[in-house]
Enzyme design. Sequence first.
Site, PDB file in Angstrom:
ATOM      1  N   ASP A 286      -1.335  -1.355  -9.224  1.00 12.05           N
ATOM      2  CA  ASP A 286       0.029  -0.703  -9.473  1.00 12.05           C
ATOM      3  C   ASP A 286       0.741  -0.816  -8.642  1.00 12.05           C
ATOM      4  O   ASP A 286       0.421  -0.940  -7.207  1.00 12.05           O
ATOM      5  CB  ASP A 286      -0.496   0.998  -9.784  1.00 12.05           C
TER       6      ASP A 286
ATOM      7  N   LEU B  66     -18.210 -15.379 -11.215  1.00  7.47           N
ATOM      8  CA  LEU B  66     -17.551 -14.053 -11.194  1.00  7.47           C
ATOM      9  C   LEU B  66     -16.987 -13.918 -12.663  1.00  7.47           C
ATOM     10  O   LEU B  66     -16.486 -15.008 -13.194  1.00  7.47           O
ATOM     11  CB  LEU B  66     -16.367 -14.257 -10.205  1.00  7.47           C
TER      12      LEU B  66
ATOM     13  N   HIS C 182       6.194  -8.337 -10.622  1.00  5.51           N
ATOM     14  CA  HIS C 182       4.992  -8.510 -11.546  1.00  5.51           C
ATOM     15  C   HIS C 182       4.685 -10.153 -11.108  1.00  5.51           C
ATOM     16  O   HIS C 182       3.609 -10.168 -11.196  1.00  5.51           O
ATOM     17  CB  HIS C 182       5.514  -8.438 -12.929  1.00  5.51           C
TER      18      HIS C 182
HETATM   19  C1  IPE Z   1      -1.503   1.815 -15.075  1.00  3.15           C
HETATM   20  O1  IPE Z   1      -0.356   1.662 -14.403  1.00  3.15           O
HETATM   21  C2  IPE Z   1      -1.493   0.545 -16.055  1.00  3.15           C
HETATM   22  C3  IPE Z   1      -1.642  -0.853 -15.348  1.00  3.15           C
HETATM   23  C4  IPE Z   1      -1.993  -1.003 -14.049  1.00  3.15           C
HETATM   24  C5  IPE Z   1      -1.563  -1.862 -16.205  1.00  3.15           C
HETATM   25  P1  IPE Z   1       1.046   2.804 -14.981  1.00  3.15           P
HETATM   26  O2  IPE Z   1       2.245   2.211 -13.857  1.00  3.15           O
HETATM   27  O3  IPE Z   1       1.218   2.085 -16.385  1.00  3.15           O
HETATM   28  O4  IPE Z   1       0.378   4.224 -14.893  1.00  3.15           O
HETATM   29  P2  IPE Z   1       1.395   5.509 -14.990  1.00  3.15           P
HETATM   30  O5  IPE Z   1       2.662   5.435 -15.986  1.00  3.15           O
HETATM   31  O6  IPE Z   1       1.826   5.704 -13.483  1.00  3.15           O
HETATM   32  O7  IPE Z   1       0.345   6.607 -15.224  1.00  3.15           O
HETATM   33  C1  IPE Z   2       2.217  -2.869 -12.381  1.00  2.00           C
HETATM   34  O1  IPE Z   2       2.739  -1.913 -11.573  1.00  2.00           O
HETATM   35  C2  IPE Z   2       1.265  -2.217 -13.451  1.00  2.00           C
HETATM   36  C3  IPE Z   2       1.801  -2.673 -14.795  1.00  2.00           C
HETATM   37  C4  IPE Z   2       1.882  -1.989 -15.944  1.00  2.00           C
HETATM   38  C5  IPE Z   2       1.721  -4.345 -15.020  1.00  2.00           C
HETATM   39  P1  IPE Z   2       3.949  -1.259 -12.175  1.00  2.00           P
HETATM   40  O2  IPE Z   2       4.868  -1.811 -12.955  1.00  2.00           O
HETATM   41  O3  IPE Z   2       3.646   0.154 -12.957  1.00  2.00           O
HETATM   42  O4  IPE Z   2       4.705  -0.859 -11.049  1.00  2.00           O
HETATM   43  P2  IPE Z   2       5.344   0.628 -10.377  1.00  2.00           P
HETATM   44  O5  IPE Z   2       4.111   1.625 -10.659  1.00  2.00           O
HETATM   45  O6  IPE Z   2       6.331   1.008 -11.368  1.00  2.00           O
HETATM   46  O7  IPE Z   2       5.851   0.394  -9.078  1.00  2.00           O
HETATM   47 MG    MG Z   3       3.088   2.062 -12.281  1.00  2.00          MG
END
Ligand code: IPE
Ligand code: IPE
Ligand code: MG
Length: 244
Positions: free
Chosen positions: A22, A133, A39
């Site tokens: 995240d 892995l 991303h």
């Molecule tokens: C969790 O992150 C999903 C992934 C990393 C794919 P999100 O950014 O979607 O989660 P929330 O919305 O903060 O809970």
């Molecule tokens: C990557 O981080 C998780 C995915 C859903 C791909 P985010 O896109 O949720 O990034 P933040 O949390 O908004 O910074």
């Molecule tokens: Mg996020």
Amino acid sequence: MGKYLELLNREKMPHHVAVIMDGNGRWAQKRGMPRLFGHRQGVETVERVVRACVKLGIAQLTIYAFSTENWKRPQEEVAGLMRLLVEYFDKKTDQLNEEGVRIQVIGDVEALSDLARQSIARAEEKTKNNDRLGLNIAINYGGRAEIVRAVKRIARQVQDGVVAPDDIDDEMISQQLYTKEFADPDLMIRTGGEMRISNFLIWQLSYAELWFTETYWPDFDIETLAQAVYAYQNRDRRFGGLKS
Ligand code: IPE
Ligand code: IPE
Ligand code: MG
């Protein structure tokens, strides 16, 4: 070599590490860039972390790439993420294959485009005999959807008279999950500072050690991974019992 990397006990490595990657969007926005830039950078981190896991002797790595809730994002971001995923499989599979990585996708891939499904199928097929892995990528994955799917499958077996309701147990449910071939994660890492599970592996994480960091996913590296593993190695895993 980093401090934590040096401190690791190679005899006590977690077998299975799960990661909520995240913070890509915030990482990019902090730099005045579009979220997709984050991303893209996040994909580079995946490469780095896969290599780190091989180096550290971690056997399974499960990464959360796209949740069942991520469809709520603007169409442009969703499309960009899907493009990146296809690009990842198409461009990186050969190299991952040479490194002995087995790629498997968990989640409802039926909802993805034909193109995405073909890329995934090719990557899985090509790497299926590797065992250095296990790289499990959660795409259109949600823990609740996974359990609903398992319940439906078992209900059908009951309806067909193959299973008696009293025979339903933990193991039978585990066997109907996408993760049926994998041991439960020992360590779950979430980057980006949020302290929640966000519908990730809710069944499988029952006794995982959880580790959170403020570090955004694009900045995560082998030393941060080592820090998480070091913390894991110093936890007392009791599984409901008493101190060993
Ligand atoms: C969790 O992150 C999903 C992934 C990393 C794919 P999100 O950014 O979607 O989660 P929330 O919305 O903060 O809970
Ligand atoms: C990557 O981080 C998780 C995915 C859903 C791909 P985010 O896109 O949720 O990034 P933040 O949390 O908004 O910074
Ligand atoms: Mg996020």
